[in-house]
Scaffold this motif. Sequence first.
Motif, mmCIF file in Angstrom:
data_model
loop_
_atom_site.group_PDB
_atom_site.id
_atom_site.type_symbol
_atom_site.label_atom_id
_atom_site.label_comp_id
_atom_site.label_asym_id
_atom_site.label_seq_id
_atom_site.Cartn_x
_atom_site.Cartn_y
_atom_site.Cartn_z
ATOM 1 N N PHE A 65 1.010 -1.487 -0.181
ATOM 2 C CA PHE A 65 0.124 0.504 0.146
ATOM 3 C C PHE A 65 0.787 0.842 -0.097
ATOM 4 N N ARG A 66 2.651 1.146 0.580
ATOM 5 C CA ARG A 66 2.746 2.563 0.094
ATOM 6 C C ARG A 66 3.423 2.923 -0.504
ATOM 7 N N GLU A 67 3.767 1.842 -1.666
ATOM 8 C CA GLU A 67 3.852 2.238 -3.113
ATOM 9 C C GLU A 67 3.053 2.908 -4.239
ATOM 10 N N LEU A 68 1.798 1.914 -3.391
ATOM 11 C CA LEU A 68 0.881 2.595 -4.393
ATOM 12 C C LEU A 68 0.227 3.783 -3.541
ATOM 13 N N ALA A 69 0.265 4.620 -2.514
ATOM 14 C CA ALA A 69 0.059 5.411 -2.452
ATOM 15 C C ALA A 69 1.164 6.720 -3.085
ATOM 16 N N HIS A 70 2.513 5.877 -2.976
ATOM 17 C CA HIS A 70 3.617 7.010 -3.596
ATOM 18 C C HIS A 70 2.704 7.396 -5.173
ATOM 19 N N ALA A 71 3.269 6.420 -5.497
ATOM 20 C CA ALA A 71 2.546 6.271 -6.973
ATOM 21 C C ALA A 71 1.642 6.883 -7.151
ATOM 22 N N LEU A 72 0.403 6.624 -6.842
ATOM 23 C CA LEU A 72 -1.380 7.418 -6.576
ATOM 24 C C LEU A 72 -0.392 9.114 -6.752
ATOM 25 N N CYS A 73 0.064 9.397 -5.524
ATOM 26 C CA CYS A 73 0.221 10.804 -5.236
ATOM 27 C C CYS A 73 1.055 11.921 -6.443
#
Length: 384
Positions: free
Chosen positions: A64-72
Motif C-alpha cells: 500500500f505504501r508504494e501504491l500511495a506514493h505512485a498515486l500521489c
Amino acid sequence: MAEPHPGTSCLLSDIETLCTVAHKRAEESDHNRALCPDVAEQLLESGFARYFVPAAHGGSQGSFRELAHALCVTSQACASAAWCGLIYATSGRMTAFLPEAGRTAVWRAGADRPIAAALAPAGVATPVDGGWRVSGEWGFLSGVDHSDWALVCVPGPVDTPGDPWFMALPRRDFAIRDTWFPVGMRGTGSNTLVAHDAFVPAGHAYRHEELVTASGAGPDAACFRVPLQAVAGLPFAALVVGIARGALDHWSSWAASRPVRNSESARLLMARSAAETDAAWLLVERAAQVADDVVQARRHAARNARDAAYAADLAKGVVNRLFEAAGSAAQHQRSPLQRAWRDIHAAASHATLRFDRHGTEFARSAWADDTALRQDIRDDGGRT
C-alpha cells in the motif's frame, strides 16, 4: 497461466513516463470526459492493473505504501489518470477474492487486465443451474470504457438473501451508456454499465462480507488479509494530496515570478499551504505503513479511515485557498488551478473520505476500546 512478475512491484519504474503522457493529455482527457487511449495504455504499462493481482496469476501483490506514493505523484500530472490507475489496482485486489475458477478466468491472458468495479449494490441476480443470471445498471464505473472485465455488486441473490455479492462480468457481457457529465474528475469516464441476462458461473462470485473482513479462501499475501476499513480510503487520500501538491507547485511558480512574492500574505499562504500538504501526506504515509502490517491494520482500521478522510480535508482546504488567492487568472478554462479545484472537490467527496462518517466511527471504536481496557484492569485487580 502467465508467469509471475519477477518483482514485488513494477509501478515506480515507469511512473515518470506515465506522468509525462498523462500531463500532456490532461486537458484533452478532461474535455473528452474519458482518458485518452495512450494514457490508458500507459497505466497498464506502469503496472496499475497487475498491482494487487496474486503472484500465482502473474501479479505484483504490491504494498500500500508504494501504491500511495505512485498515486500521489501521478495525480500531480493528471488526477483522472491517477484515479483510473487507482481503480485498476483496487479492482484487481477485489477480484482476487473470487474463487480460484473466477481468478483463473479473469487473468488467463495475463495480469494486465483492466477491471472496473461497482461498490454500490444494484441490479438483480437470479439463480440458475451453475450460477446466476444478472441484469441491471451500475453507475459511476471509472475507467469502464477501457476495461476488459467488470466486478459488479448485486443485492443478495433470492436464494441467499442478505449480504450483497460481487460478480465478475467479461467485456462481452455488458454495454456502456455515456452518462458521465460531472464538474470534476471528468477524464475518468465513469459511465454506466448495463447488463441484460448475463450468465455468471458460480465460481465467478463471492460475498461482499469477504472483502470487508478479508476473510474467505483468497490468497494469503498480506495485501489481501487486511480489513477493508483500514485501506478503503487510503489510495483516494493519496491521490487527493497529490492534487494539492500539484496545485501548490503551480501557484507557487506563478507567484514566485510576480511582485506578489514580496507580500507577507502571499508568503504566509505559501508556507501554510505547504505545511498542511506535508501534514496531510504524513497522515497518508502512516496509514499506508499500518496497512502493510496485517496485525496493525486490524488494530488501527478505524484510525486509518479517519486519517485518510482528514488528510483529504486538509488537502481540499489548501486548494480552496490557492484558488481564491489566484483570483480571475485561475478562472480560465485552461488554467491547471481551476481543474485542480474542480478535481479535488469531486475526488474528496468520495464516500471513503467523508470525515463525519469515519470520525464518528473512530470515536465510537476508541471509546469502546477504552471501556474494555478499564474493565480488563478491574478484572485484573489493577495489575495490568
